[in-house]
Each structure stands twice: as C-alpha cells, then as structure tokens.
Design a protein around this motif. Structure first.
Motif, PDB file in Angstrom:
ATOM      1  N   ALA A  38       0.509  -1.184   0.168  1.00  0.00           N
ATOM      2  CA  ALA A  38      -0.352   0.126   0.442  1.00  0.00           C
ATOM      3  C   ALA A  38       0.718   0.986   0.623  1.00  0.00           C
ATOM      4  O   ALA A  38       0.554   1.878  -0.767  1.00  0.00           O
ATOM      5  N   GLN A  39       1.912   1.185   0.627  1.00  0.00           N
ATOM      6  CA  GLN A  39       2.550   2.641   1.753  1.00  0.00           C
ATOM      7  C   GLN A  39       3.190   2.754  -0.642  1.00  0.00           C
ATOM      8  O   GLN A  39       3.514   3.974  -1.164  1.00  0.00           O
ATOM      9  N   GLY A  47       0.651  10.296  -4.104  1.00  0.00           N
ATOM     10  CA  GLY A  47      -0.284  11.066  -3.051  1.00  0.00           C
ATOM     11  C   GLY A  47      -0.079  10.972  -1.917  1.00  0.00           C
ATOM     12  O   GLY A  47       0.656  10.559  -1.504  1.00  0.00           O
ATOM     13  N   SER A  48      -1.163  10.906  -0.790  1.00  0.00           N
ATOM     14  CA  SER A  48      -0.713  10.764   0.445  1.00  0.00           C
ATOM     15  C   SER A  48      -0.878   9.376   0.955  1.00  0.00           C
ATOM     16  O   SER A  48      -1.407   9.103   0.831  1.00  0.00           O
ATOM     17  N   PHE A  49       0.051   9.687   1.634  1.00  0.00           N
ATOM     18  CA  PHE A  49      -0.612   7.308   2.169  1.00  0.00           C
ATOM     19  C   PHE A  49      -1.669   7.478   3.043  1.00  0.00           C
ATOM     20  O   PHE A  49      -2.141   6.308   2.710  1.00  0.00           O
ATOM     21  N   ALA A 107      -9.879   8.316  -6.806  1.00  0.00           N
ATOM     22  CA  ALA A 107      -9.632   9.693  -7.309  1.00  0.00           C
ATOM     23  C   ALA A 107     -10.355  10.462  -6.112  1.00  0.00           C
ATOM     24  O   ALA A 107     -10.673  11.966  -6.142  1.00  0.00           O
ATOM     25  N   GLY A 108     -11.575  10.162  -6.138  1.00  0.00           N
ATOM     26  CA  GLY A 108     -12.836  11.097  -6.635  1.00  0.00           C
ATOM     27  C   GLY A 108     -12.894  11.576  -4.435  1.00  0.00           C
ATOM     28  O   GLY A 108     -13.073  12.739  -3.884  1.00  0.00           O
ATOM     29  N   PHE A 109     -12.424  10.575  -3.457  1.00  0.00           N
ATOM     30  CA  PHE A 109     -12.576  10.153  -2.369  1.00  0.00           C
ATOM     31  C   PHE A 109     -11.328  11.317  -1.661  1.00  0.00           C
ATOM     32  O   PHE A 109     -11.713  12.120  -1.184  1.00  0.00           O
ATOM     33  N   GLU A 114      -9.391  16.274   0.047  1.00  0.00           N
ATOM     34  CA  GLU A 114      -8.115  17.626   0.621  1.00  0.00           C
ATOM     35  C   GLU A 114      -8.694  18.794   1.047  1.00  0.00           C
ATOM     36  O   GLU A 114      -8.404  19.679   1.521  1.00  0.00           O
ATOM     37  N   ALA A 115     -10.326  18.926  -0.058  1.00  0.00           N
ATOM     38  CA  ALA A 115     -11.342  19.659   0.662  1.00  0.00           C
ATOM     39  C   ALA A 115     -10.923  19.832   2.194  1.00  0.00           C
ATOM     40  O   ALA A 115     -11.030  21.300   2.065  1.00  0.00           O
ATOM     41  N   GLU A 116     -11.375  18.955   2.846  1.00  0.00           N
ATOM     42  CA  GLU A 116     -11.738  19.295   4.151  1.00  0.00           C
ATOM     43  C   GLU A 116     -10.273  19.027   4.416  1.00  0.00           C
ATOM     44  O   GLU A 116     -10.441  20.536   5.522  1.00  0.00           O
TER      45      GLU A 116
END
Length: 209
Positions: A38-39, A47-49, A107-109, A114-116
């Motif tokens: 996963a990492q 992206g962010s792990f 991608a949608g998640f 990132e907005a939050e």
C-alpha cells in the motif's frame, strides 16, 4: 439511505439488549496490518499514504454489515454506505473534526478529502457541525508518531454513540515488511470480535492489492 432492523426477528436482539444496558458498551482490539504494498502504491500515485489507506479502510468497513449498523432513538438501522469523520491535524498541533464522503473511486475520495484538509487548515477550533456529527460515519484518527499496542477513546457516556472507531498508528519495519497498528472499537450490541476480524481481513486484502 438507511433501513430499519426488525428487532423481533434480528438474530442479535438479545446481544443488542444486553450490551446496550452497559455504561461502556464498546469493545476494542488492536492488530498490525502489512502495508508494504500500500505504501508503495501511494508513492507511485504521488499521493498521501494517509488518504490512500483511509479510503481502503472505509471500503473495508462498508464491506462488513456490522460496521454499517447504527442505534438511533433505541432502534437499529443499517446504512447503505458509511463515510469518515476523521480528526485532522494542524501545524500548531491542534486538530479538528471533519466529514469526508466516501466515493466510488480513490481519486474522487482524495478530492473530497483534500478539500476538508484545506478547510481544517484555514480554521480554528474543533469545527463541530451537523456534518461531523452524522451517524453514518466511522470515527477515524491517525497517530503516526506512536507504534501503539492498545488504545482507548475519550467518551461521554451520556451521549448516545454507536459509530465504530478506527485508529491508525506508526508504520514500522518488521523484517522485509512495513507494518501498521490498527485499533478497532465497536459497539458490542452491534458487532463482535468476529466482525472486527472481518474488517481487518478486508482491509489487509485491499492494502495488498
């Protein structure tokens, strides 16, 4: 959407009644998951792990029906989909609550998450709201500084709560693998160790893709 459970025919009706009378009806366990693949996948995607594994944790939680049960006004409901109310940190070492909607795609998640995160960084305080207090969420937190082997949560026993709580710890190396501790807390009236095990197995399977 949510669906009312008929307590008269529900196989867990006695378990629900028994554990719902407890001052502390939650139980918890901690286990390590292998996050080597996963990492590496998160790194390839650039992206962010944290967001990568949070997405897959939510997907795993949605697979297990017990994680989608909620108690509302003494009744049990099953939600079709659950989301994340995650604690998100700031540079000043405070945190705020958030609501991150689960999406059909990673991608949608990530866009929603990132907005939050940006909203938290631009705010102060806890950001308590109707969104962060929604019942159709899993309470999530990350403690990347601690390789914990157990974890407890602050709880107000007078406040009705049946949301699962999942916490993620510090990644550490064990032989040729990267391991991450995961703490799972469930309302015992809604689920047992078997269901926590189902979640962990589903999460591990998704982390290994």
């Amino acid at each position: 959407m949510k669906h009312l459970i008929d307590l008269e025919t529900w196989p867990r009706r006695e378990h629900f009644a028994f554990f719902s009378s407890f001052e502390e009806p939650f139980f918890g366990l901690t286990a390590n998951v292998d996050c080597t693949a996963a990492q590496a996948a998160a790194k390839r995607l650039g992206g962010s792990f944290f967001l990568y594994y949070l997405y897959h944790a939510l997907e795993a939680a949605n697979e297990v029906e017990a994680f989608r049960y909620r108690i509302e006004n003494g009744q049990v409901y099953r939600y079709d989909r659950i989301h994340a109310s995650a604690t998100l940190g700031r540079p000043d070492h405070t945190f705020a609550f958030s609501f991150i909607e689960q999406h059909d795609t990673l991608a949608g998640f990530i866009v929603a998450a990132e907005a939050e995160i940006a909203a938290v960084q631009a705010s102060t305080g806890l950001r308590l709201s109707d969104a962060t207090a929604r019942p159709d969420v899993v309470h999530c937190s990350a403690l990347p500084w601690v390789r914990f082997t157990g974890l407890s949560h602050a709880r107000s026993f007078s406040h009705p709560d049946s949301c699962p709580k999942i916490s993620f710890g510090q990644v550490f190396q064990e032989r040729d693998t990267l391991q991450m501790p995961v703490s799972v807390n469930l309302h015992h009236g809604l689920g047992d160790g078997y269901h926590a095990g189902l979640f962990l197995a589903a999460f591990q399977r998704r982390l290994s893709l």
